[in-house]
Design a protein around this motif. Structure first.
Motif, PDB file in Angstrom:
ATOM      1  N   HIS A 186      -5.010   3.664   1.778  1.00 43.40           N
ATOM      2  CA  HIS A 186      -4.612   3.586   0.368  1.00 43.40           C
ATOM      3  C   HIS A 186      -5.806   3.819  -0.556  1.00 43.40           C
ATOM      4  O   HIS A 186      -5.711   4.548  -1.546  1.00 43.40           O
ATOM      5  CB  HIS A 186      -3.977   2.212   0.095  1.00 43.40           C
TER       6      HIS A 186
ATOM      7  N   SER B 271      -7.627  -0.057  -6.895  1.00 45.24           N
ATOM      8  CA  SER B 271      -7.816   0.548  -5.578  1.00 45.24           C
ATOM      9  C   SER B 271      -8.908  -0.216  -4.846  1.00 45.24           C
ATOM     10  O   SER B 271     -10.018  -0.365  -5.366  1.00 45.24           O
ATOM     11  CB  SER B 271      -8.256   2.006  -5.702  1.00 45.24           C
TER      12      SER B 271
ATOM     13  N   ASP C 256       2.915  -9.555  -5.582  1.00 48.22           N
ATOM     14  CA  ASP C 256       3.971  -9.917  -4.632  1.00 48.22           C
ATOM     15  C   ASP C 256       3.759 -11.357  -4.167  1.00 48.22           C
ATOM     16  O   ASP C 256       2.674 -11.912  -4.345  1.00 48.22           O
ATOM     17  CB  ASP C 256       3.919  -8.969  -3.424  1.00 48.22           C
TER      18      ASP C 256
ATOM     19  N   HIS D 185      -4.609   3.444 -11.704  1.00 48.20           N
ATOM     20  CA  HIS D 185      -4.086   2.347 -10.893  1.00 48.20           C
ATOM     21  C   HIS D 185      -3.066   1.506 -11.643  1.00 48.20           C
ATOM     22  O   HIS D 185      -3.278   1.102 -12.766  1.00 48.20           O
ATOM     23  CB  HIS D 185      -5.211   1.437 -10.412  1.00 48.20           C
TER      24      HIS D 185
ATOM     25  N   LYS E  47      -0.330  -4.285  -8.771  1.00 48.12           N
ATOM     26  CA  LYS E  47       0.863  -4.688  -8.007  1.00 48.12           C
ATOM     27  C   LYS E  47       0.760  -6.155  -7.622  1.00 48.12           C
ATOM     28  O   LYS E  47      -0.328  -6.674  -7.401  1.00 48.12           O
ATOM     29  CB  LYS E  47       0.986  -3.839  -6.733  1.00 48.12           C
TER      30      LYS E  47
ATOM     31  N   ASN F 212      -6.430   6.922  -3.131  1.00 50.83           N
ATOM     32  CA  ASN F 212      -6.304   6.549  -4.545  1.00 50.83           C
ATOM     33  C   ASN F 212      -7.635   6.357  -5.252  1.00 50.83           C
ATOM     34  O   ASN F 212      -7.686   5.727  -6.311  1.00 50.83           O
ATOM     35  CB  ASN F 212      -5.473   5.263  -4.671  1.00 50.83           C
TER      36      ASN F 212
ATOM     37  N   PHE G 160       0.816  -1.221   0.000  1.00 47.95           N
ATOM     38  CA  PHE G 160       0.000   0.000   0.000  1.00 47.95           C
ATOM     39  C   PHE G 160       0.856   1.280   0.000  1.00 47.95           C
ATOM     40  O   PHE G 160       0.447   2.300   0.537  1.00 47.95           O
ATOM     41  CB  PHE G 160      -0.959  -0.021   1.196  1.00 47.95           C
ATOM     42  N   ASP G 161       2.056   1.226  -0.602  1.00 50.77           N
ATOM     43  CA  ASP G 161       2.961   2.376  -0.684  1.00 50.77           C
ATOM     44  C   ASP G 161       3.186   2.977   0.699  1.00 50.77           C
ATOM     45  O   ASP G 161       3.422   2.261   1.644  1.00 50.77           O
ATOM     46  CB  ASP G 161       2.421   3.430  -1.672  1.00 50.77           C
ATOM     47  N   GLN G 162       3.046   4.314   0.796  1.00 51.32           N
ATOM     48  CA  GLN G 162       3.311   4.959   2.098  1.00 51.32           C
ATOM     49  C   GLN G 162       2.105   4.887   3.035  1.00 51.32           C
ATOM     50  O   GLN G 162       2.172   5.393   4.154  1.00 51.32           O
ATOM     51  CB  GLN G 162       3.714   6.430   1.897  1.00 51.32           C
ATOM     52  N   TYR G 163       1.021   4.255   2.589  1.00 44.68           N
ATOM     53  CA  TYR G 163      -0.199   4.263   3.402  1.00 44.68           C
ATOM     54  C   TYR G 163      -0.210   3.104   4.388  1.00 44.68           C
ATOM     55  O   TYR G 163       0.304   2.026   4.109  1.00 44.68           O
ATOM     56  CB  TYR G 163      -1.427   4.233   2.494  1.00 44.68           C
TER      57      TYR G 163
END
Ligand code: ZN
Length: 334
Positions: free
Chosen positions: A11, A38, A25, A20, A23, A15, A2-5
């Motif tokens: 997030h 989002s 992982d 968008h 992403k 957003n 969630f990046d910096q959130y």
């Protein structure tokens, strides 16, 4: 993810309108995590699983308690403090109404599914989002491995009104279908002892998954609407632990330990004219009981009285336009 959130709520709020980037992982246990959009995140274990479950919330953006519960489950999955034993798609459905802290912005999203979005203004955000959510869900089920034998969808809400029964589930209508005992057992595990069996096709999110995706689907009404941070999440322990056991792949009972009361609709209340009078007070709680003979509405010589056994009122709203539904009368069927 969630990046910096701090979490998916922050997030998604930040957003709502951002273009968008998907992403992707892997967690150390091999679980594949994909942020599809989002507020739309998918977890897929690398072990054989038998269930695909969609867990959605924020179809109405101000119904915050389920959003907070689901955000915590996502946090725990990402931290690998919650085991991922089944495929799960989490959806925070309506980011713009979350930002606005409103039920919806332009249109009630829970009337836009089953393709209803096609008949609306396609430039509206909620209309576009309903179309995208249908596609995300259909793809999620279509991509499941052959080991999957069960499709589930729990669409989590909280109600505006008080309810004589704190929590209840709505089971969408699909012709010739009966609710399996295993799903009654899930509701019981989630501390939901009240079930409303719908008798006509709808266009809610859960109607979409049950009628077009062969899922066992429910709209869950889990308590009262409150603002973010103002919820007593301990009141939601039942649904939280039932969802966590399901996601972990832990065995769940096949039969309910306690009685789950079932209700069906015996009368649809319609505001039939400008003179139509609804004879129950505005503040009447959902599932309020009315005894035989009680007059519910009157319109000139027309009236409706409760029949020979008690009836229960849900979703009362006297202030609808003429020709629209002003509530439902139910009978207990078991
Ligand atoms: Zn709702």
């Amino acid at each position: 993810m969630f990046d910096q959130y701090s979490d998916i709520i922050a997030h998604t709020l930040a957003n709502a309108d951002a273009p968008h980037a998907r992403k992707h992982d892997f967690l150390s246990a091999g679980t594949e995590v994909t942020l599809l959009d989002s507020g739309v995140i998918k977890f897929e274990p690398n072990t054989a699983c038998d269930t695909s479950v969609v867990i959605s919330c924020a179809v109405h953006g101000n119904e915050t308690a389920p959003i907070e519960i689901i955000s915590r489950i996502i946090d725990d999955l990402l931290a690998e403090e919650q085991k991922c034993g089944q495929r799960v798609l989490f959806i925070l459905a309506n980011p713009w109404s979350m930002v606005a802290a409103e039920r919806f912005v332009d249109l009630n999203m829970n009337r836009l599914f089953c393709g209803q979005w096609q008949h609306q203004d396609l430039t509206l955000k909620e209309v576009k989002r309903a179309a995208k959510l249908e596609a995300f869900v259909a793809n999620f089920y279509a991509e499941e491995p052959v080991t999957v034998t069960q499709r589930l969808h729990y669409d989590c809400h909280t109600a505006i009104k008080d309810s004589a029964r704190a929590r209840f589930a709505l089971y969408p209508f699909v012709a010739d279908r009966q609710i399996p005992d295993s799903q009654k057992a899930f509701l019981d595990q989630a501390d939901i002892q009240t079930l409303l069996l719908q008798q006509s096709a709808g266009n809610t999110f859960s109607s979409f998954t049950s009628s077009t995706q062969q899922a066992q689907s429910f709209t869950l009404e889990l308590g009262k609407v409150k603002a973010f941070g103002a919820n007593d999440l301990s009141q939601f322990n039942g649904i939280d632990s039932a969802l966590r056991r399901l996601i972990a792949g832990d065995p769940l009972p096949n039969e309910p330990a306690r009685t789950v009361d079932s209700f069906s609709v015996c009368h649809e209340i319609e505001r039939t004219s400008e003179q139509w009078q609804f004879l129950v007070p505005d503040e009447t709680a959902n599932f309020a009981e009315f005894l035989p003979g009680h007059m519910i509405w009157q319109d000139g010589a027309e009236e409706y009285r409760v029949g020979d056994q008690p009836e229960y009122l849900v979703f009362p709203n006297a202030h609808v336009p003429v020709g629209q539904r002003a509530g439902l009368m139910l009978r207990k069927i078991g």
